[in-house]
Design an enzyme around this catalytic site. Sequence first.
Site, PDB file in Angstrom:
ATOM      1  CG  ASN A  80      -2.359   0.551   0.716  1.00 31.65           C
ATOM      2  OD1 ASN A  80      -2.453   1.684   0.261  1.00 31.65           O
ATOM      3  ND2 ASN A  80      -3.390  -0.262   0.843  1.00 31.65           N
ATOM      4  NE  ARG A  81      -2.277   4.796  -3.468  1.00 29.57           N
ATOM      5  CZ  ARG A  81      -3.067   3.759  -3.766  1.00 29.57           C
ATOM      6  NH1 ARG A  81      -3.556   2.982  -2.818  1.00 29.57           N
ATOM      7  NH2 ARG A  81      -3.362   3.508  -5.031  1.00 29.57           N
ATOM      8  CG  HIS A 106       1.809  -2.197  -3.804  1.00 33.26           C
ATOM      9  ND1 HIS A 106       1.096  -2.283  -2.632  1.00 33.26           N
ATOM     10  CD2 HIS A 106       0.890  -2.286  -4.810  1.00 33.26           C
ATOM     11  CE1 HIS A 106      -0.195  -2.420  -2.911  1.00 33.26           C
ATOM     12  NE2 HIS A 106      -0.349  -2.423  -4.204  1.00 33.26           N
ATOM     13  CG  HIS A 176      -2.042  -6.893  -5.383  1.00 35.77           C
ATOM     14  ND1 HIS A 176      -2.969  -6.670  -6.371  1.00 35.77           N
ATOM     15  CD2 HIS A 176      -1.904  -5.713  -4.725  1.00 35.77           C
ATOM     16  CE1 HIS A 176      -3.349  -5.404  -6.351  1.00 35.77           C
ATOM     17  NE2 HIS A 176      -2.726  -4.805  -5.344  1.00 35.77           N
ATOM     18  CE1 TYR A 178      -6.524  -6.428  -9.158  1.00 35.85           C
ATOM     19  CE2 TYR A 178      -4.460  -7.622  -9.396  1.00 35.85           C
ATOM     20  CZ  TYR A 178      -5.153  -6.428  -9.265  1.00 35.85           C
ATOM     21  OH  TYR A 178      -4.455  -5.234  -9.248  1.00 35.85           O
ATOM     22  CG  ASP A 248      -7.454   1.484  -4.643  1.00 31.15           C
ATOM     23  OD1 ASP A 248      -6.987   0.647  -3.846  1.00 31.15           O
ATOM     24  OD2 ASP A 248      -6.756   2.069  -5.498  1.00 31.15           O
ATOM     25  CD  GLU A 315      -4.573  -5.055  -2.418  1.00 30.04           C
ATOM     26  OE1 GLU A 315      -3.530  -4.505  -1.984  1.00 30.04           O
ATOM     27  OE2 GLU A 315      -5.321  -4.518  -3.245  1.00 30.04           O
TER      28      GLU A 315
END
Length: 350
Positions: A80-81, A106, A176, A178, A248, A315
């Site tokens: 993440n950020r 990430h 991660h 999907y 998100d 996630e």
Amino acid sequence: MEIEQHLWGMTPEGEAIVLYTMRNAQGAEVKLTNFGATIVGITMPDREGRMADVALGYERPEDYFGDGAACGKSVGRVANRIAGGRMTVEGEEYRLEVNNGGNHLHGGTKNFANRVWESRVETNRVVMDLLSEDGDQGYPGEVNVEAIFDFDDDCSLEITYLARTDRTTPVNMTNHVYFNLSGEASGSVLDHELRLNSSHVPEMNERQIPTGRMLDVTGTPQDFREFRPLRSGIGSEFNHIRDFRGYDHPFAIDGWKPGMLGEVGCLRDPKSGRQVEVLSSQPSVMIYTGNWLSAGSPRTKSGGRYDDHAGVAIECQNFPDAVNRPEFPSPLLRPGELYCQKIVFRFGTY
């Protein structure tokens, strides 16, 4: 449990990319590769017993090199950020690569997801190891990381992430993958239904960083305490959902306790009857509805291209920017400590 392995390809530097296939007594499969400690396929039966691959993935191993979607990969050193690519650890400020709208995302461009891991089969599991050197992507400390993949006859896939460091550093790993429970080539997942064990979410700013305020989800498009289709809130202005082109967002897990495996939620597909229950030892889960999948997606394993919302990532991780937010659980790992986090995906039908 049967595990097959074969050489899938090579990196430009001549490193071997290995493909592992874990197959259980029901004929369900999980496919992994040591590039990025990545899940490249998950084949599960639907309510009629028909098999389909429910994990998004690409046609060739080289398609995983630096893909923006981080499809199926193990992400770190920090998932993440991190706001502005800046953090302070033990009084020292560090500047990290800014690779996502003014933020560090990430772990940087050459993060764990874009490395070849050492890998091996240990009886009925696949184990992968990575050494992240001191200064890697700007982070302090040498970190030894391990990713362990277990798959059983009940169609439960368990991922364990372990890490040790010789210097205090943040660590926050996730996978991660999907999901498209109708099958990876079946189009949008927006009619999938999601339930989450979450009554509060961080308020996000326009740069996708938590403001520090927690919001009650009651009556909002982020209230997934009962099963609800993803489509119903995808265009909402609440908490910048529309600005982010869909979900998100991090969700706080109710009742989370450090070191304890807890219920995250369940994703199900009314069309196929498949579902996946999710458990985790982490305090938060990021729900990402694949809002940018069409942006440069490589050729898929079914021969096409993924559109936006072709998959949803669940996630399990710490909160975004936790290293700079004392109100969140600390992501700092210190010498002598063991980072140990688990994610469990239990597949079935309903």
